[in-house]
Design a protein around this motif. Structure first.
Motif, mmCIF file in Angstrom:
data_model
loop_
_atom_site.group_PDB
_atom_site.id
_atom_site.type_symbol
_atom_site.label_atom_id
_atom_site.label_comp_id
_atom_site.label_asym_id
_atom_site.label_seq_id
_atom_site.Cartn_x
_atom_site.Cartn_y
_atom_site.Cartn_z
ATOM 1 N N VAL A 132 21.031 85.543 -23.281
ATOM 2 C CA VAL A 132 21.571 84.443 -24.079
ATOM 3 C C VAL A 132 22.576 83.645 -23.250
ATOM 4 O O VAL A 132 22.568 82.409 -23.266
ATOM 5 N N ALA A 133 23.418 84.327 -22.496
ATOM 6 C CA ALA A 133 24.406 83.634 -21.666
ATOM 7 C C ALA A 133 23.717 82.742 -20.632
ATOM 8 O O ALA A 133 24.118 81.579 -20.440
ATOM 9 N N ALA A 134 22.683 83.236 -19.992
ATOM 10 C CA ALA A 134 21.959 82.445 -18.989
ATOM 11 C C ALA A 134 21.274 81.242 -19.635
ATOM 12 O O ALA A 134 21.299 80.132 -19.087
ATOM 13 N N ARG A 135 20.696 81.450 -20.816
ATOM 14 C CA ARG A 135 20.013 80.353 -21.494
ATOM 15 C C ARG A 135 21.007 79.319 -22.017
ATOM 16 O O ARG A 135 20.717 78.128 -22.033
ATOM 17 N N LEU A 136 22.181 79.776 -22.460
ATOM 18 C CA LEU A 136 23.214 78.833 -22.890
ATOM 19 C C LEU A 136 23.659 77.955 -21.718
ATOM 20 O O LEU A 136 23.851 76.753 -21.875
ATOM 21 N N LYS A 137 23.802 78.573 -20.571
ATOM 22 C CA LYS A 137 24.183 77.811 -19.380
ATOM 23 C C LYS A 137 23.119 76.766 -19.060
ATOM 24 O O LYS A 137 23.436 75.602 -18.782
ATOM 25 N N GLU A 138 21.862 77.165 -19.138
ATOM 26 C CA GLU A 138 20.756 76.234 -18.898
ATOM 27 C C GLU A 138 20.758 75.107 -19.936
ATOM 28 O O GLU A 138 20.580 73.931 -19.604
ATOM 29 N N ALA A 139 20.992 75.456 -21.200
ATOM 30 C CA ALA A 139 21.004 74.459 -22.268
ATOM 31 C C ALA A 139 22.131 73.455 -22.064
ATOM 32 O O ALA A 139 21.934 72.246 -22.240
#
Length: 75
Positions: A13-20
């Motif tokens: 989730v943290a990695a995807r939030l960064k991408e988002a």
């Protein structure tokens, strides 16, 4: 074992939030739309502190909307 899966989900989730956040920042949209998307990201971030699975689901929906070009209306 449960803790390991939670840590993996948290990392995902943290990695995807960064991408988002990166995707939203780079969008060529009016500032109001960008602000609305940023608020959605803040909601997901806040949800991750209390319910990681819900946050992951919210993030999935947001990313799908971004992929399909569906943006909220800006103020």
């Amino acid at each position: 074992m449960e803790r390991d899966s939670q840590l993996e989900l948290y990392a995902a989730v943290a990695a995807r939030l960064k991408e988002a956040h990166t995707r939203v920042r780079e969008l060529q949209v009016p500032e109001g739309v960008r602000m609305a998307l940023s608020r959605k990201l803040l909601v997901v971030t806040a949800a991750a502190k209390h319910d990681l699975e819900d946050a992951a689901a919210r993030l999935d929906r947001l990313m799908k909307d971004l992929d399909e070009g569906r943006f909220p209306e800006g103020d």
